[in-house]
Design an enzyme around this catalytic site. Structure first.
Site, PDB file in Angstrom:
ATOM      1  N   ARG A  56      -5.417  -4.796  12.405  1.00  0.00           N
ATOM      2  CA  ARG A  56      -3.995  -5.071  12.625  1.00  0.00           C
ATOM      3  C   ARG A  56      -3.223  -3.778  12.458  1.00  0.00           C
ATOM      4  O   ARG A  56      -3.777  -2.774  12.061  1.00  0.00           O
ATOM      5  CB  ARG A  56      -3.476  -6.194  11.693  1.00  0.00           C
ATOM      6  CG  ARG A  56      -4.117  -6.284  10.370  1.00  0.00           C
ATOM      7  CD  ARG A  56      -3.484  -5.619   9.164  1.00  0.00           C
ATOM      8  NE  ARG A  56      -2.149  -5.181   9.239  1.00  0.00           N
ATOM      9  CZ  ARG A  56      -1.784  -3.953   8.877  1.00  0.00           C
ATOM     10  NH1 ARG A  56      -2.656  -3.059   8.458  1.00  0.00           N
ATOM     11  NH2 ARG A  56      -0.531  -3.587   8.933  1.00  0.00           N
ATOM     12  N   GLY A  57      -1.913  -3.874  12.788  1.00  0.00           N
ATOM     13  CA  GLY A  57      -1.114  -2.661  12.855  1.00  0.00           C
ATOM     14  C   GLY A  57      -1.147  -2.191  14.307  1.00  0.00           C
ATOM     15  O   GLY A  57      -2.227  -2.131  14.919  1.00  0.00           O
ATOM     16  N   ALA A  58       0.035  -1.867  14.856  1.00  0.00           N
ATOM     17  CA  ALA A  58       0.123  -1.629  16.298  1.00  0.00           C
ATOM     18  C   ALA A  58      -0.873  -0.577  16.824  1.00  0.00           C
ATOM     19  O   ALA A  58      -1.636  -0.866  17.758  1.00  0.00           O
ATOM     20  CB  ALA A  58       1.564  -1.260  16.657  1.00  0.00           C
ATOM     21  N   ARG A  87      -2.123 -10.524  20.936  1.00  0.00           N
ATOM     22  CA  ARG A  87      -0.886 -10.439  20.151  1.00  0.00           C
ATOM     23  C   ARG A  87       0.212  -9.863  21.051  1.00  0.00           C
ATOM     24  O   ARG A  87      -0.008  -8.851  21.725  1.00  0.00           O
ATOM     25  CB  ARG A  87      -1.080  -9.560  18.902  1.00  0.00           C
ATOM     26  CG  ARG A  87      -2.118 -10.133  17.937  1.00  0.00           C
ATOM     27  CD  ARG A  87      -2.057  -9.450  16.583  1.00  0.00           C
ATOM     28  NE  ARG A  87      -0.896  -9.868  15.803  1.00  0.00           N
ATOM     29  CZ  ARG A  87      -0.517  -9.269  14.667  1.00  0.00           C
ATOM     30  NH1 ARG A  87      -1.178  -8.218  14.213  1.00  0.00           N
ATOM     31  NH2 ARG A  87       0.534  -9.710  14.004  1.00  0.00           N
ATOM     32  N   GLN A 195       0.408  -7.818   3.452  1.00  0.00           N
ATOM     33  CA  GLN A 195      -0.143  -6.518   3.864  1.00  0.00           C
ATOM     34  C   GLN A 195       0.254  -5.419   2.881  1.00  0.00           C
ATOM     35  O   GLN A 195      -0.496  -4.472   2.667  1.00  0.00           O
ATOM     36  CB  GLN A 195       0.352  -6.146   5.282  1.00  0.00           C
ATOM     37  CG  GLN A 195      -0.273  -6.948   6.395  1.00  0.00           C
ATOM     38  CD  GLN A 195       0.538  -8.176   6.751  1.00  0.00           C
ATOM     39  OE1 GLN A 195       1.242  -8.735   5.910  1.00  0.00           O
ATOM     40  NE2 GLN A 195       0.432  -8.624   7.990  1.00  0.00           N
ATOM     41  N   ASP A 236       6.162  -1.902  15.535  1.00  0.00           N
ATOM     42  CA  ASP A 236       5.248  -2.525  16.501  1.00  0.00           C
ATOM     43  C   ASP A 236       5.681  -2.251  17.933  1.00  0.00           C
ATOM     44  O   ASP A 236       4.859  -2.221  18.846  1.00  0.00           O
ATOM     45  CB  ASP A 236       5.166  -4.029  16.263  1.00  0.00           C
ATOM     46  CG  ASP A 236       4.170  -4.278  15.158  1.00  0.00           C
ATOM     47  OD1 ASP A 236       4.540  -4.096  13.992  1.00  0.00           O
ATOM     48  OD2 ASP A 236       3.003  -4.585  15.469  1.00  0.00           O
ATOM     49  N   ASN A 246       9.448  -4.663  13.898  1.00  0.00           N
ATOM     50  CA  ASN A 246       8.413  -4.395  12.889  1.00  0.00           C
ATOM     51  C   ASN A 246       8.228  -5.680  12.085  1.00  0.00           C
ATOM     52  O   ASN A 246       8.937  -6.679  12.278  1.00  0.00           O
ATOM     53  CB  ASN A 246       8.818  -3.217  11.991  1.00  0.00           C
ATOM     54  CG  ASN A 246       7.665  -2.725  11.134  1.00  0.00           C
ATOM     55  OD1 ASN A 246       6.553  -2.521  11.624  1.00  0.00           O
ATOM     56  ND2 ASN A 246       7.897  -2.560   9.854  1.00  0.00           N
ATOM     57  N   LYS A 247       7.289  -5.634  11.142  1.00  0.00           N
ATOM     58  CA  LYS A 247       6.951  -6.806  10.337  1.00  0.00           C
ATOM     59  C   LYS A 247       8.201  -7.497   9.808  1.00  0.00           C
ATOM     60  O   LYS A 247       9.123  -6.852   9.328  1.00  0.00           O
ATOM     61  CB  LYS A 247       6.055  -6.370   9.182  1.00  0.00           C
ATOM     62  CG  LYS A 247       5.631  -7.444   8.224  1.00  0.00           C
ATOM     63  CD  LYS A 247       4.988  -8.631   8.896  1.00  0.00           C
ATOM     64  CE  LYS A 247       3.792  -8.284   9.729  1.00  0.00           C
ATOM     65  NZ  LYS A 247       3.328  -9.381  10.598  1.00  0.00           N
TER      66      LYS A 247
HETATM   67  O1  MRU Z   1       1.051  -8.253  11.630  1.00  0.00           O
HETATM   68  P1  MRU Z   1       0.623  -6.842  11.384  1.00  0.00           P
HETATM   69  O2  MRU Z   1      -0.020  -6.640  10.052  1.00  0.00           O
HETATM   70  O3  MRU Z   1      -0.202  -6.287  12.516  1.00  0.00           O
HETATM   71  O4  MRU Z   1       1.973  -6.022  11.363  1.00  0.00           O
HETATM   72  C1  MRU Z   1       1.920  -4.628  11.195  1.00  0.00           C
HETATM   73  C2  MRU Z   1       3.245  -3.982  11.114  1.00  0.00           C
HETATM   74  O5  MRU Z   1       4.268  -4.597  11.227  1.00  0.00           O
HETATM   75  C3  MRU Z   1       3.239  -2.471  10.989  1.00  0.00           C
HETATM   76  O6  MRU Z   1       4.349  -2.037  10.254  1.00  0.00           O
HETATM   77  C4  MRU Z   1       3.289  -1.836  12.386  1.00  0.00           C
HETATM   78  O7  MRU Z   1       2.312  -2.370  13.221  1.00  0.00           O
HETATM   79  C5  MRU Z   1       3.140  -0.377  12.316  1.00  0.00           C
HETATM   80  S1  MRU Z   1       1.508   0.126  11.917  1.00  0.00           S
HETATM   81  C6  MRU Z   1       1.445   1.791  11.919  1.00  0.00           C
END
Ligand code: MRU
Length: 351
Positions: A56-58, A87, A195, A236, A246-247
């Site tokens: 996970r994470g973009a 996603r 997270q 994201d 973002n999250k």
């Molecule tokens: O749902 P997730 O854990 O994939 O969400 C991740 C985030 O929101 C991060 O802040 C974002 O992807 C940036 S990662 C460098």
């Protein structure tokens, strides 16, 4: 899917490895208690790992999907569609898949089907390496924004785990710490999947950077006490006007930052900027299973028939963002112009 700790790359820790014709992913759903590596041999394995947030994470999603195309080279169109549907918010996914598709088309046109898998693998490895290099540049640009003694707050996880390695927001934190420009980090726990609590603390512990975990709803009290000098988060998807998805929980932190005059920074590579999306209103926001909200640690935490809503991301309007820390430099408002200029300077047609 088997277990095998593959160790670090020459560029440092990465949650993603390619080994023996398979993609290895550190299963982030099991951290911090267990470090288990998943072995993906089919694009279906990669898609499932993305959906369940094992990866996970973009940027990490984008890199994993690139390797997913290698595994699906035999039925490329199906692999592309399968991975794209995993996603919706993180634009790095589409960015990587579209690059892979362009390479596939070129190879087919040139009559080079035989070499396709090898070509895709070289390309995926390059996407992997490039992401780490971009994050290191983000760190170098970002550390200049910090001053000795700063306490920084971050939300969710935008570290090595969320990328091919080094991290975006946590890359900036690491660079600022190494330069003696940081005292400590406040880590938002990040409900519902934690997270911050599970992953960001795991990373900061390994980096030996002082940090304290807080509940998400403590951020206001901590900021109001003057205990936060800077905020840095990942993204994201960033729209062409600088709005940032973002999250979920990032937007309230940005509002708090504005109320208390704390600079709110977003660290992300240009691959997270989507110039085809005009503003935050056009960013698709993932809604996940409400079960994630009514359960914690395998236990129900709300009455049986409670209805819940699980919006995975929120949008912070550009006007609340003090700067975008990118691999092409620190971009300032007005973002429409600074973003367009960063892409012009990069001289890339990549969107
Ligand atoms: O749902 P997730 O854990 O994939 O969400 C991740 C985030 O929101 C991060 O802040 C974002 O992807 C940036 S990662 C460098």
């Amino acid at each position: 899917m088997a277990v095998e700790p593959p160790g670090a790359t020459e560029q440092g820790f990465s949650p993603i490895r390619w080994s023996d014709d398979a993609l290895l992913l550190l299963d982030q759903t099991l951290l911090p208690e267990q470090e288990v590596w998943l072995r993906c041999r089919r694009p279906e394995d990669v898609a499932e790992a993305i959906r369940r947030l094992s990866v996970r994470g973009a940027p990490a999603i984008g890199v994993a999907a690139a390797y997913g195309l290698v595994l699906g080279a035999g039925d490329f169109a199906a692999a592309y569609e399968l991975l794209l549907a995993t996603r919706p918010t993180a634009v790095n996914l589409r960015w990587a898949l579209d690059q892979g598709r362009a390479l596939h088309e070129r190879s087919v046109e040139a009559g080079e089907r035989e070499e396709l898998r090898e070509r895709l693998l070289d390309w995926a490895r390059n996407v992997h390496r490039e992401d780490i290099a971009a994050n290191r540049r983000i760190g170098k640009f970002g550390r200049g924004l910090f001053e000795e003694g700063d306490r920084v707050l971050t939300h969710c996880n935008a570290g090595a785990l969320a990328t091919a390695g080094y991290g975006t927001a946590i890359g900036v934190v690491e660079a600022a710490w190494s330069a003696g420009r940081l005292a400590s980090v406040w880590v938002d726990e990040t409900r519902p999947l934690l997270q911050g609590s599970r992953l960001t603390t795991w990373e900061l512990g390994r980096l030996e950077i002082p940090h304290r975990l807080i509940t998400d709803n403590s951020a206001g009290a901590i900021i109001a006490r003057g205990w936060v000098q800077k905020i840095v988060v990942g993204a994201d998807r960033i729209a062409a006007n600088g709005d940032v998805a973002n999250k979920v929980g990032t937007y309230p932190v940005a509002v708090l930052a504005a109320r208390h005059g704390v600079p709110f920074y977003v660290a992300a590579p240009l691959s997270t900027i989507d110039r085809d999306t005009a503003s935050g209103a056009d960013i698709p926001i993932e809604e996940r299973d409400a079960e994630e909200v009514v359960h914690a640690f395998g236990k129900r935490i709300a009455p049986q028939d409670t209805e819940a809503l699980n919006i995975a991301f929120d949008v912070t309007p550009a006007e609340l963002v003090a700067a975008l820390i990118t691999d092409a430099g620190v971009l300032r408002p007005p973002y429409g112009e600074s973003i367009a200029s960063a892409f012009r300077d990069r001289g890339t047609a990549a969107r």
